[in-house]
Design a protein around this motif. Structure first.
Motif, PDB file in Angstrom:
ATOM      1  N   VAL A 110      41.680  74.847  35.076  1.00 36.84           N
ATOM      2  CA  VAL A 110      42.262  75.463  33.878  1.00 36.84           C
ATOM      3  C   VAL A 110      43.389  74.580  33.348  1.00 36.84           C
ATOM      4  O   VAL A 110      44.349  74.293  34.065  1.00 36.84           O
ATOM      5  N   ARG A 111      43.274  74.194  32.117  1.00 36.12           N
ATOM      6  CA  ARG A 111      44.306  73.360  31.489  1.00 36.12           C
ATOM      7  C   ARG A 111      45.271  74.255  30.692  1.00 36.12           C
ATOM      8  O   ARG A 111      44.847  75.112  29.910  1.00 36.12           O
ATOM      9  N   LYS A 163      40.161  82.505  28.739  1.00 39.79           N
ATOM     10  CA  LYS A 163      40.135  83.857  29.301  1.00 39.79           C
ATOM     11  C   LYS A 163      39.067  84.006  30.375  1.00 39.79           C
ATOM     12  O   LYS A 163      39.335  84.495  31.481  1.00 39.79           O
ATOM     13  N   THR A 164      37.861  83.560  30.054  1.00 46.52           N
ATOM     14  CA  THR A 164      36.770  83.684  31.023  1.00 46.52           C
ATOM     15  C   THR A 164      36.997  82.782  32.232  1.00 46.52           C
ATOM     16  O   THR A 164      36.755  83.180  33.378  1.00 46.52           O
ATOM     17  N   MET A 165      37.482  81.556  31.992  1.00 45.68           N
ATOM     18  CA  MET A 165      37.755  80.643  33.103  1.00 45.68           C
ATOM     19  C   MET A 165      38.770  81.245  34.071  1.00 45.68           C
ATOM     20  O   MET A 165      38.602  81.177  35.299  1.00 45.68           O
ATOM     21  N   LEU A 166      39.811  81.836  33.552  1.00 43.62           N
ATOM     22  CA  LEU A 166      40.828  82.427  34.408  1.00 43.62           C
ATOM     23  C   LEU A 166      40.257  83.597  35.205  1.00 43.62           C
ATOM     24  O   LEU A 166      40.509  83.716  36.412  1.00 43.62           O
ATOM     25  N   ALA A 167      39.505  84.464  34.539  1.00 46.80           N
ATOM     26  CA  ALA A 167      38.938  85.618  35.231  1.00 46.80           C
ATOM     27  C   ALA A 167      37.984  85.185  36.343  1.00 46.80           C
ATOM     28  O   ALA A 167      38.005  85.733  37.453  1.00 46.80           O
ATOM     29  N   GLU A 168      37.157  84.180  36.073  1.00 46.86           N
ATOM     30  CA  GLU A 168      36.204  83.706  37.070  1.00 46.86           C
ATOM     31  C   GLU A 168      36.888  83.092  38.286  1.00 46.86           C
ATOM     32  O   GLU A 168      36.296  83.054  39.372  1.00 46.86           O
ATOM     33  N   ARG A 169      38.115  82.636  38.116  1.00 44.47           N
ATOM     34  CA  ARG A 169      38.829  82.000  39.220  1.00 44.47           C
ATOM     35  C   ARG A 169      39.731  82.960  39.981  1.00 44.47           C
ATOM     36  O   ARG A 169      40.335  82.566  40.990  1.00 44.47           O
ATOM     37  N   LEU A 170      39.806  84.194  39.548  1.00 41.73           N
ATOM     38  CA  LEU A 170      40.613  85.173  40.274  1.00 41.73           C
ATOM     39  C   LEU A 170      40.115  85.386  41.705  1.00 41.73           C
ATOM     40  O   LEU A 170      40.937  85.461  42.636  1.00 41.73           O
ATOM     41  N   PRO A 171      38.799  85.481  41.972  1.00 48.33           N
ATOM     42  CA  PRO A 171      38.367  85.649  43.372  1.00 48.33           C
ATOM     43  C   PRO A 171      38.803  84.513  44.293  1.00 48.33           C
ATOM     44  O   PRO A 171      38.972  84.724  45.497  1.00 48.33           O
ATOM     45  N   SER A 225      44.850  66.659  35.688  1.00 47.95           N
ATOM     46  CA  SER A 225      45.426  67.987  35.533  1.00 47.95           C
ATOM     47  C   SER A 225      46.533  68.178  36.566  1.00 47.95           C
ATOM     48  O   SER A 225      46.372  67.846  37.737  1.00 47.95           O
ATOM     49  N   GLU A 226      47.670  68.686  36.105  1.00 44.83           N
ATOM     50  CA  GLU A 226      48.787  68.950  37.005  1.00 44.83           C
ATOM     51  C   GLU A 226      48.790  70.401  37.487  1.00 44.83           C
ATOM     52  O   GLU A 226      49.721  70.832  38.151  1.00 44.83           O
ATOM     53  N   ALA A 227      47.730  71.141  37.136  1.00 46.53           N
ATOM     54  CA  ALA A 227      47.661  72.540  37.531  1.00 46.53           C
ATOM     55  C   ALA A 227      47.479  72.676  39.045  1.00 46.53           C
ATOM     56  O   ALA A 227      46.786  71.875  39.680  1.00 46.53           O
ATOM     57  N   GLU A 228      48.104  73.707  39.602  1.00 44.79           N
ATOM     58  CA  GLU A 228      47.959  73.977  41.030  1.00 44.79           C
ATOM     59  C   GLU A 228      46.523  74.370  41.353  1.00 44.79           C
ATOM     60  O   GLU A 228      45.913  75.156  40.629  1.00 44.79           O
ATOM     61  N   PRO A 229      45.965  73.912  42.454  1.00 46.17           N
ATOM     62  CA  PRO A 229      44.632  74.359  42.865  1.00 46.17           C
ATOM     63  C   PRO A 229      44.692  75.775  43.433  1.00 46.17           C
ATOM     64  O   PRO A 229      45.762  76.268  43.821  1.00 46.17           O
TER      65      PRO A 229
END
Length: 513
Positions: free
Chosen positions: A198-199, A228-236, A406-410
């Motif tokens: 997610v960027r 929105k969908t990317m974030l929701a899919e990564r919640l699990p 990407s500097e986002a946390e895994p």
């Protein structure tokens, strides 16, 4: 007159019930009599089983008795549903007619549908059914080849999976051999989508972490492509792995939908993710059906995430059917003779565009002010009152997309913080003698009790919102729960005034002045 009985299992919702199939075969005084009478509470599928059994026996070179047959499904006070009793019915009738030895069936559970050609066919709910059989002391199970892998997940049962009725009868007579099903090592599950993909969207990522840590429901509003969908899919991927008991519970629900038939089966160790289309019916979402009342998408998301995309486009009555299950954590479906209950502890994630035309930039909107104002309110206020986190997502800037790294946390790093927060909450409530596992499960009166009540200066921001009637009483309690989750993530023993303010702003969706 001959008599025999065997054992099978009937699923009533998510509950497995042992069923004794009894048969009495006797010669009638009337000429040409060849009848089968069913007693108990068999549904239409079970009543039709005699037709399948007759044909299966005929096509397997086996003789159906030319006598009167009385069959009873016990306990007679409980409804017997589905086709799982087909095999038990066939073998019980043959045993009662003295054409089949009964010794090998004394501690055996029979669980399979019969095809007209005598083949054994898959039935849903094999895993919970066999777990109940093992609990009842049975040590052998006979299932269809399609259910063999799923049945092998149950320890303590010798599982056999003959291809058809003729092979099974030959095995019972000792004329052929059947090897027990051997549990194979499951394939490694595919990796879950990672938050590192997610960027941008730091606020939404933070809200997602809070939702995972406390089990809170969430709404995301933003233009198409905002993530929105990317974030929701990564919640699990940031939720804690399922415990052994939870894995069995969740896998059993998916077994009831027949999702493991015909392939490899393994216990689900990750939180499930369900994303039904906005055209889904209420029955498919909540559960139901004619005869067998199966679990819907809500129950299939138990211990995981239910993602409702394009929420304003959903039929309002379908969305509102979620209100009571979100409060109770279970779905109850009432029928004339029984009440079906499925567990449904989920994290609900709603997603919506800001208006029907869904522009990428606000100045590109072609909706009239009236249409725009009426779009999000298509989600009813009672349902919105159950949503703890409300986040606006801006369009992702081109610089974030074009960046090479990407500097986002895994997800792995975020999941560690979530796990620590959940451990802190579980330890706190268990020390208090309660069984709550996360903060969203704590009743509001408990947080307002003398033991957990926060000082007035700390509660000032949320108290002001309540006094000004900008939140409801339910909203007040949910802000307190949210504040406890934020405190757990920040390693605070109790929420601070800042935690309360942050929780209040996340709840109402804008910054307090």
């Amino acid at each position: 007159m001959g008599y025999a009985r065997t054992s099978t299992v009937c699923m009533i919702g998510a509950t497995a019930v042992m069923v004794t199939v009894e048969a009495s075969v006797f010669k009638s005084s009337a000429k040409g009599t060849d009848t089968v009478r069913m007693s108990g509470l068999p549904d239409s599928v079970v009543n039709q089983a005699q037709t399948r059994v007759r044909s299966a026996m005929a096509n397997s070179a086996l003789r159906f008795p030319d006598k009167s047959v009385t069959v009873n499904f016990g306990p007679a006070s409980l409804p017997t549903t589905g086709s799982a009793a087909d095999l038990a019915l066939a073998l019980t009738i043959m045993c009662a007619d003295d054409t089949l030895p009964t010794e090998q069936l004394n501690d055996t559970v029979l669980l399979s549908e019969l095809g007209l050609d005598g083949t054994l066919r898959a039935v849903p709910g094999t895993l919970p059914a066999l777990m109940e059989a093992r609990k009842s002391g049975l040590r052998t199970a006979i299932v269809s080849p399609e259910n063999a892998a799923e049945a092998s997940l149950v320890d303590g049962l010798a599982v056999y999976a003959p291809r058809d009725l003729a092979t099974l009868v030959a095995w019972l007579f000792g004329q052929t051999t059947l090897d027990p099903v051997v549990r194979t090592a499951p394939d490694a599950p595919p990796p879950l989508p990672d938050l590192a993909d997610v960027r941008g969207q730091p606020a939404a990522r933070r809200a997602l972490e809070i939702a995972a840590a406390g089990g809170h429901h969430m709404l995301m509003v933003g233009p198409p492509g905002a993530g929105k969908t990317m974030l929701a899919e990564r919640l699990p991927s940031i939720l804690p792995p399922l415990t052994d008991a939870e894995a069995v519970e969740v896998t059993s629900l998916h077994s009831l939908r027949g999702r493991f038939s015909g392939g490899a089966a393994t216990l689900m160790r990750h939180a499930p993710f369900e994303a039904p289309h906005h055209s889904i019916t209420m029955q498919a979402l909540i559960g139901g059906g004619t005869g067998f009342v199966g679990p819907g998408s809500l129950a299939l998301a138990h211990r995981g995430v239910l993602f409702v995309d394009e929420a304003p486009e959903w039929k309002r009555s379908v969305l509102d059917s979620l209100r009571q299950p979100l409060e109770s954590g279970e779905v109850r479906i009432r029928r004339a003779n029984t009440s079906i209950c499925y567990p449904a502890k989920v994290i609900l994630v709603l997603a919506a565009n800001p208006c029907p035309c869904a522009p990428n930039k606000p100045y590109d909107c072609t909706c009239t002010p009236q249409v725009k104002r009426g779009y999000l309110p298509r989600i009813s206020r009672p349902l919105m009152d159950r949503i703890d986190l409300r986040v606006d997502l801006p369009a992702v800037p081109p610089s974030a997309i074009l960046a090479e790294l990407s500097e986002a946390e895994p997800s792995e790093q975020v999941a560690k913080r979530v796990a620590r927060a959940r451990e802190a909450a579980t330890a706190r409530w268990s020390e208090a003698g309660e069984g709550w596992q996360c903060n969203s499960e704590v009743p509001g009166p408990a947080l307002r009790s003398q033991r957990w009540r926060l000082p007035t200066p700390i509660r000032k921001s949320v108290d002001d919102l309540l006094m000004k009637e900008r939140i409801t009483a339910r909203g007040y309690d949910r802000i307190l729960k949210l504040a406890w989750t934020i405190a757990d993530l920040r390693d605070h023993d109790r929420p601070t005034a800042e935690d309360i303010t942050v929780a209040s702003e996340l709840r109402i969706g804008y910054t307090l002045s």
